[in-house]
Scaffold this motif. Sequence first.
Motif, mmCIF file in Angstrom:
data_model
loop_
_atom_site.group_PDB
_atom_site.id
_atom_site.type_symbol
_atom_site.label_atom_id
_atom_site.label_comp_id
_atom_site.label_asym_id
_atom_site.label_seq_id
_atom_site.Cartn_x
_atom_site.Cartn_y
_atom_site.Cartn_z
ATOM 1 N N UNK A 39 21.455 39.104 53.969
ATOM 2 C CA UNK A 39 20.973 40.309 53.797
ATOM 3 C C UNK A 39 20.072 41.025 54.782
ATOM 4 N N UNK A 40 20.106 42.561 55.450
ATOM 5 C CA UNK A 40 19.358 42.949 56.402
ATOM 6 C C UNK A 40 18.075 43.544 55.506
ATOM 7 N N UNK A 41 17.113 43.185 55.907
ATOM 8 C CA UNK A 41 15.769 43.940 55.250
ATOM 9 C C UNK A 41 15.299 45.055 56.292
ATOM 10 N N UNK A 42 15.751 45.286 57.267
ATOM 11 C CA UNK A 42 15.462 46.298 58.174
ATOM 12 C C UNK A 42 16.468 46.521 59.450
ATOM 13 N N UNK A 43 16.689 47.734 59.860
ATOM 14 C CA UNK A 43 17.607 47.907 61.024
ATOM 15 C C UNK A 43 16.762 48.755 62.016
ATOM 16 N N UNK A 44 17.009 48.238 63.239
ATOM 17 C CA UNK A 44 16.124 49.288 64.439
ATOM 18 C C UNK A 44 17.342 49.099 65.355
ATOM 19 N N UNK A 45 17.991 50.521 65.198
ATOM 20 C CA UNK A 45 19.023 50.794 66.047
ATOM 21 C C UNK A 45 20.193 50.053 65.733
ATOM 22 N N UNK A 46 20.488 49.155 66.554
ATOM 23 C CA UNK A 46 21.830 48.134 66.431
ATOM 24 C C UNK A 46 21.482 46.861 66.101
ATOM 25 N N UNK A 47 20.037 46.766 66.241
ATOM 26 C CA UNK A 47 19.413 45.419 65.747
ATOM 27 C C UNK A 47 19.055 45.507 64.400
ATOM 28 N N UNK A 48 19.298 44.061 63.495
ATOM 29 C CA UNK A 48 18.743 44.056 62.202
ATOM 30 C C UNK A 48 17.659 42.946 62.244
ATOM 31 N N UNK A 49 17.152 42.963 61.007
ATOM 32 C CA UNK A 49 16.287 41.804 60.721
ATOM 33 C C UNK A 49 16.754 41.044 59.493
ATOM 34 N N UNK A 50 17.191 39.802 59.283
ATOM 35 C CA UNK A 50 17.844 39.412 58.108
ATOM 36 C C UNK A 50 16.637 38.956 57.092
ATOM 37 N N UNK A 51 17.158 38.925 55.997
ATOM 38 C CA UNK A 51 16.136 38.532 54.889
ATOM 39 C C UNK A 51 15.405 37.013 55.111
ATOM 40 N N UNK A 52 16.721 36.155 55.439
ATOM 41 C CA UNK A 52 16.059 34.863 55.871
ATOM 42 C C UNK A 52 15.030 34.811 56.781
ATOM 43 N N UNK A 53 15.092 35.376 57.862
ATOM 44 C CA UNK A 53 14.243 35.491 59.102
ATOM 45 C C UNK A 53 12.966 36.156 58.742
ATOM 46 N N UNK A 54 12.863 37.101 57.792
ATOM 47 C CA UNK A 54 11.739 37.559 57.170
ATOM 48 C C UNK A 54 10.849 36.598 56.369
ATOM 49 N N UNK A 55 11.689 35.919 55.544
ATOM 50 C CA UNK A 55 11.028 34.824 54.617
ATOM 51 C C UNK A 55 10.564 33.755 55.542
ATOM 52 N N UNK A 56 11.441 33.363 56.626
ATOM 53 C CA UNK A 56 10.816 32.157 57.326
ATOM 54 C C UNK A 56 9.465 32.753 58.018
ATOM 55 N N UNK A 57 9.337 34.048 58.661
ATOM 56 C CA UNK A 57 8.176 34.434 59.000
ATOM 57 C C UNK A 57 7.065 34.455 58.190
ATOM 58 N N UNK A 58 7.224 35.007 56.731
ATOM 59 C CA UNK A 58 6.341 34.978 55.942
ATOM 60 C C UNK A 58 5.811 33.522 55.652
ATOM 61 N N UNK A 59 6.709 32.393 55.571
ATOM 62 C CA UNK A 59 6.407 31.246 55.330
ATOM 63 C C UNK A 59 5.213 30.531 56.502
ATOM 64 N N UNK A 60 5.591 30.887 57.706
ATOM 65 C CA UNK A 60 5.226 30.416 58.834
ATOM 66 C C UNK A 60 3.604 31.033 59.060
ATOM 67 N N UNK A 61 3.587 32.298 58.364
ATOM 68 C CA UNK A 61 2.127 32.765 58.587
ATOM 69 C C UNK A 61 1.197 32.667 57.425
ATOM 70 N N UNK A 62 1.945 32.839 56.305
ATOM 71 C CA UNK A 62 1.054 32.498 55.015
ATOM 72 C C UNK A 62 1.285 31.202 54.393
ATOM 73 N N UNK A 63 2.421 30.478 54.368
ATOM 74 C CA UNK A 63 3.070 29.643 53.650
ATOM 75 C C UNK A 63 1.616 28.302 53.400
ATOM 76 N N UNK A 64 1.092 27.923 54.331
ATOM 77 C CA UNK A 64 -0.062 26.915 54.232
ATOM 78 C C UNK A 64 -1.011 27.356 53.381
#
Length: 297
Positions: A39-64
């Motif tokens: 699922x796309x959580x954001x679109x920027x023109x023709x580019x998208x940010x997928x839900x899983x990419x977003x969750x992975x980023x959250x985990x890498x930043x705040x997970x620990x």
Amino acid sequence: MGRKQLWMVIAALILVNCLTIAFFLSKANPAGGAVLDEEAVATIGKETILRQDWLNELESRYGKDVLKEMVDQKVIEEMAAKYKIKVSSQDVDREFRMLQSTTTSFNKQNINNEEKWKEQIRSNLLLEELLTKDVKVSTKELESYYQKNEDLFNVPSAYHLSHIVVSTLEEANKALQELDQGSDFSTLAMERSIEEFSANEGGDIGYISEGDERYPSQYIETAQGLKKGSYSLPIKVDEGYAILKLEGKINGKKYSFSNVKEQIRRQIALEQMKSPASATTFWDDAKVEWFYGQEGN
């Protein structure tokens, strides 16, 4: 750890808890996991940010940090049970009262999270008790500390206020007329107030007490004459004119030596500690193993 430092830690931990909830709620995947992952959580023109990419980023930043906070909470609970340590509801209520009266950002959002604040206060008090459980301090030293720092245990009356600040008396009177006709104070503050920071919060400026240098002295004087839920006539301020609304009040209280004796004992003991107050101290005792290895730091 001083009282102000403790309260700053509590505020930070509340934020971490909120991130915990947001993160793990977002992790919840009740139906069709593969579909949600794409699922796309954001679109920027023709580019998208997928839900899983977003969750992975959250985990890498705040997970620990989030996981460590969760582990620390469990460690404190287990160690408190092991050493039969408890804190009273009176101690928690006193700390919460002091927190409300002295923390500048304690606004409606924080007030609505009162139970979470109290849970975190309780956890911090349990940790302090655990860290200082074997420390003895003489009554003479406790009394001396109290006498030298009596103001720390004198909680002033504090007023929870919202305000609408406008440039001219004409604008203030117009806003007052709209309030008299039933307009919502918070909505009007967002629409009209020129004080942008509080306007975004519906005019909410949190609790203030006498001597607060952030706001004019007229704020306290005016608040003292208001009933909860009522608003004032326009008052002159540097930016123009302000209308105040009293959201709530905490009556001042002076705590006696007997009320705060244990708090002082913990405070003296903690000030003598060379290392920061942390639940990590008890990780080995609690036999903690976690995703990031053996160390809590």
